[in-house]
Design a protein around this motif. Structure first.
Motif, PDB file in Angstrom:
ATOM      1  N   ARG A 139       1.368   6.906   4.977  1.00  0.00           N
ATOM      2  CA  ARG A 139       0.213   6.118   4.564  1.00  0.00           C
ATOM      3  C   ARG A 139       0.042   4.916   5.456  1.00  0.00           C
ATOM      4  O   ARG A 139       0.999   4.301   5.858  1.00  0.00           O
ATOM      5  CB  ARG A 139       0.402   5.640   3.136  1.00  0.00           C
ATOM      6  CG  ARG A 139       0.379   6.759   2.145  1.00  0.00           C
ATOM      7  CD  ARG A 139      -0.474   6.380   0.962  1.00  0.00           C
ATOM      8  NE  ARG A 139      -0.083   7.206  -0.132  1.00  0.00           N
ATOM      9  CZ  ARG A 139       0.249   6.739  -1.319  1.00  0.00           C
ATOM     10  NH1 ARG A 139       0.254   5.474  -1.561  1.00  0.00           N
ATOM     11  NH2 ARG A 139       0.572   7.560  -2.284  1.00  0.00           N
ATOM     12  N   GLY A 140      -1.182   4.576   5.736  1.00  0.00           N
ATOM     13  CA  GLY A 140      -1.482   3.380   6.508  1.00  0.00           C
ATOM     14  C   GLY A 140      -1.395   3.608   7.998  1.00  0.00           C
ATOM     15  O   GLY A 140      -2.139   3.024   8.751  1.00  0.00           O
ATOM     16  N   GLN A 155       0.195  -4.122   9.895  1.00  0.00           N
ATOM     17  CA  GLN A 155       1.101  -3.551   8.896  1.00  0.00           C
ATOM     18  C   GLN A 155       2.518  -4.077   9.081  1.00  0.00           C
ATOM     19  O   GLN A 155       2.980  -4.246  10.206  1.00  0.00           O
ATOM     20  CB  GLN A 155       1.091  -2.030   9.017  1.00  0.00           C
ATOM     21  CG  GLN A 155      -0.290  -1.455   8.774  1.00  0.00           C
ATOM     22  CD  GLN A 155      -0.330   0.030   9.013  1.00  0.00           C
ATOM     23  OE1 GLN A 155      -0.434   0.791   8.075  1.00  0.00           O
ATOM     24  NE2 GLN A 155      -0.263   0.446  10.265  1.00  0.00           N
ATOM     25  N   GLU A 159       8.244   8.718  -2.215  1.00  0.00           N
ATOM     26  CA  GLU A 159       7.584   7.538  -2.763  1.00  0.00           C
ATOM     27  C   GLU A 159       8.230   7.104  -4.076  1.00  0.00           C
ATOM     28  O   GLU A 159       8.799   7.921  -4.803  1.00  0.00           O
ATOM     29  CB  GLU A 159       6.102   7.814  -2.983  1.00  0.00           C
ATOM     30  CG  GLU A 159       5.350   7.983  -1.691  1.00  0.00           C
ATOM     31  CD  GLU A 159       3.847   8.143  -1.873  1.00  0.00           C
ATOM     32  OE1 GLU A 159       3.354   8.096  -3.019  1.00  0.00           O
ATOM     33  OE2 GLU A 159       3.171   8.305  -0.844  1.00  0.00           O
ATOM     34  N   TYR A 204       5.454  -1.353   2.155  1.00  0.00           N
ATOM     35  CA  TYR A 204       4.567  -1.632   3.286  1.00  0.00           C
ATOM     36  C   TYR A 204       3.362  -2.432   2.817  1.00  0.00           C
ATOM     37  O   TYR A 204       2.731  -2.080   1.822  1.00  0.00           O
ATOM     38  CB  TYR A 204       4.095  -0.330   3.923  1.00  0.00           C
ATOM     39  CG  TYR A 204       5.192   0.404   4.658  1.00  0.00           C
ATOM     40  CD1 TYR A 204       5.303   0.310   6.042  1.00  0.00           C
ATOM     41  CD2 TYR A 204       6.114   1.186   3.969  1.00  0.00           C
ATOM     42  CE1 TYR A 204       6.293   0.982   6.729  1.00  0.00           C
ATOM     43  CE2 TYR A 204       7.119   1.862   4.643  1.00  0.00           C
ATOM     44  CZ  TYR A 204       7.207   1.759   6.025  1.00  0.00           C
ATOM     45  OH  TYR A 204       8.199   2.426   6.696  1.00  0.00           O
ATOM     46  N   GLU A 229       6.581  -3.789   7.210  1.00  0.00           N
ATOM     47  CA  GLU A 229       7.492  -3.108   6.302  1.00  0.00           C
ATOM     48  C   GLU A 229       8.522  -4.124   5.836  1.00  0.00           C
ATOM     49  O   GLU A 229       9.187  -4.757   6.645  1.00  0.00           O
ATOM     50  CB  GLU A 229       8.182  -1.960   7.043  1.00  0.00           C
ATOM     51  CG  GLU A 229       9.271  -1.265   6.265  1.00  0.00           C
ATOM     52  CD  GLU A 229      10.004  -0.220   7.104  1.00  0.00           C
ATOM     53  OE1 GLU A 229      10.765   0.553   6.509  1.00  0.00           O
ATOM     54  OE2 GLU A 229       9.837  -0.185   8.346  1.00  0.00           O
ATOM     55  N   TYR A 248       0.818  -1.204   0.000  1.00  0.00           N
ATOM     56  CA  TYR A 248       0.000   0.000   0.000  1.00  0.00           C
ATOM     57  C   TYR A 248       0.857   1.262   0.000  1.00  0.00           C
ATOM     58  O   TYR A 248       0.351   2.347  -0.248  1.00  0.00           O
ATOM     59  CB  TYR A 248      -0.986   0.015   1.174  1.00  0.00           C
ATOM     60  CG  TYR A 248      -0.361   0.038   2.549  1.00  0.00           C
ATOM     61  CD1 TYR A 248       0.057   1.233   3.129  1.00  0.00           C
ATOM     62  CD2 TYR A 248      -0.200  -1.134   3.262  1.00  0.00           C
ATOM     63  CE1 TYR A 248       0.630   1.243   4.387  1.00  0.00           C
ATOM     64  CE2 TYR A 248       0.359  -1.124   4.521  1.00  0.00           C
ATOM     65  CZ  TYR A 248       0.782   0.066   5.083  1.00  0.00           C
ATOM     66  OH  TYR A 248       1.345   0.079   6.330  1.00  0.00           O
ATOM     67  N   TRP A 249       2.172   1.105   0.268  1.00  0.00           N
ATOM     68  CA  TRP A 249       3.054   2.279   0.293  1.00  0.00           C
ATOM     69  C   TRP A 249       4.462   1.829  -0.014  1.00  0.00           C
ATOM     70  O   TRP A 249       4.976   0.900   0.613  1.00  0.00           O
ATOM     71  CB  TRP A 249       2.988   2.921   1.670  1.00  0.00           C
ATOM     72  CG  TRP A 249       3.648   4.255   1.846  1.00  0.00           C
ATOM     73  CD1 TRP A 249       3.749   5.257   0.931  1.00  0.00           C
ATOM     74  CD2 TRP A 249       4.263   4.754   3.032  1.00  0.00           C
ATOM     75  NE1 TRP A 249       4.386   6.336   1.481  1.00  0.00           N
ATOM     76  CE2 TRP A 249       4.712   6.057   2.776  1.00  0.00           C
ATOM     77  CE3 TRP A 249       4.475   4.221   4.299  1.00  0.00           C
ATOM     78  CZ2 TRP A 249       5.373   6.831   3.730  1.00  0.00           C
ATOM     79  CZ3 TRP A 249       5.125   4.989   5.252  1.00  0.00           C
ATOM     80  CH2 TRP A 249       5.570   6.282   4.960  1.00  0.00           C
ATOM     81  N   CYS A 250       5.086   2.478  -0.986  1.00  0.00           N
ATOM     82  CA  CYS A 250       6.484   2.221  -1.343  1.00  0.00           C
ATOM     83  C   CYS A 250       7.222   3.546  -1.198  1.00  0.00           C
ATOM     84  O   CYS A 250       6.880   4.526  -1.865  1.00  0.00           O
ATOM     85  CB  CYS A 250       6.594   1.714  -2.771  1.00  0.00           C
ATOM     86  SG  CYS A 250       5.756   0.132  -3.021  1.00  0.00           S
ATOM     87  N   VAL A 251       8.233   3.557  -0.330  1.00  0.00           N
ATOM     88  CA  VAL A 251       8.890   4.816  -0.008  1.00  0.00           C
ATOM     89  C   VAL A 251      10.375   4.600   0.234  1.00  0.00           C
ATOM     90  O   VAL A 251      10.786   3.611   0.841  1.00  0.00           O
ATOM     91  CB  VAL A 251       8.201   5.492   1.216  1.00  0.00           C
ATOM     92  CG1 VAL A 251       8.303   4.647   2.458  1.00  0.00           C
ATOM     93  CG2 VAL A 251       8.713   6.896   1.450  1.00  0.00           C
ATOM     94  N   ALA A 286      -5.223   0.538   6.096  1.00  0.00           N
ATOM     95  CA  ALA A 286      -4.204   0.172   5.102  1.00  0.00           C
ATOM     96  C   ALA A 286      -4.921  -0.335   3.867  1.00  0.00           C
ATOM     97  O   ALA A 286      -5.585  -1.347   3.900  1.00  0.00           O
ATOM     98  CB  ALA A 286      -3.276  -0.884   5.666  1.00  0.00           C
ATOM     99  N   SER A 323       6.745  12.367   1.237  1.00  0.00           N
ATOM    100  CA  SER A 323       5.565  11.517   1.147  1.00  0.00           C
ATOM    101  C   SER A 323       4.676  11.706   2.362  1.00  0.00           C
ATOM    102  O   SER A 323       5.162  11.837   3.476  1.00  0.00           O
ATOM    103  CB  SER A 323       5.984  10.052   1.080  1.00  0.00           C
ATOM    104  OG  SER A 323       4.849   9.222   1.172  1.00  0.00           O
TER     105      SER A 323
END
Length: 182
Positions: A175-176, A113, A144, A105, A115, A93-96, A181, A172
């Motif tokens: 998120r989540g 959640q 991100e 994530y 990572e 749901y999140w790439c950072v 999420a 960013s």
């Protein structure tokens, strides 16, 4: 471990006392602490800043463990895992790019959640130096990225310059951590 808290200063003090930890980075919304040569062992999200509309300090709702992190040995392994999970229709749901790590994530069916990350530096000393430098001060959250773009870069043999974060903008949104999420 990353914790969401409404007792930001108390949590930092407690973890410093119990673990002999010291602060690597702190601003009003975030704190990163370690007790060894790892860049951080604990992180704290200050809900008083990130979610000021609520004030409950009891362990309910947003207060508690935010996520657990798992480290991969290389960016290639992280991308291989992304591809394997994508085949199973499991997507992050999140790439950072945090600067100290490149992270994807995910959330399990209950919304827990996690990572999946790879370290950006080959030594703790270099990661620690980055955390105390201007790039991390400018953006302690990260920038991100699209994992599909990284896969394309890998096919072209152009991953070598991705791990050091040289671009610190745009920051960013988190998120989540403060919502469901997705």
């Amino acid at each position: 471990m990353v914790y969401r808290t409404r007792r930001f200063d108390q949590m930092i003090d407690w973890y410093q006392t119990v673990f002999g930890a010291h602060v690597q980075h702190q601003d009003p919304a975030l704190a990163f602490l370690t007790y060894d040569d790892e860049h951080h062992r604990f992180a704290f999200l200050n809900l008083g800043v990130l979610d000021p509309a609520h004030s409950d300090t009891e362990k309910q709702g947003l207060v508690g463990v935010d996520h657990v992190a798992y480290t991969f040995a290389s960016l290639d392994q992280l991308l291989d895992n992304y591809e394997q999970l994508k085949v199973e229709h499991i997507r992050p749901y999140w790439c950072v790019h945090h600067g100290i790590s490149v992270s994807m994530y995910y959330a399990d069916p209950d919304g827990n959640q996690m990572e999946f990350q790879v370290e950006c530096f080959e030594s703790g000393d270099k990661a620690n130096a980055f955390m105390t430098g201007p790039g991390f001060d400018e953006n302690p959250i990260g920038v991100e990225f699209d994992p599909e773009v990284l896969l394309a870069r890998r096919k072209q043999g152009q991953l070598g310059d991705f791990l050091p974060r040289t671009t610190h903008q745009p920051v960013s949104p988190i998120r989540g951590a403060l919502g469901s999420a997705a």
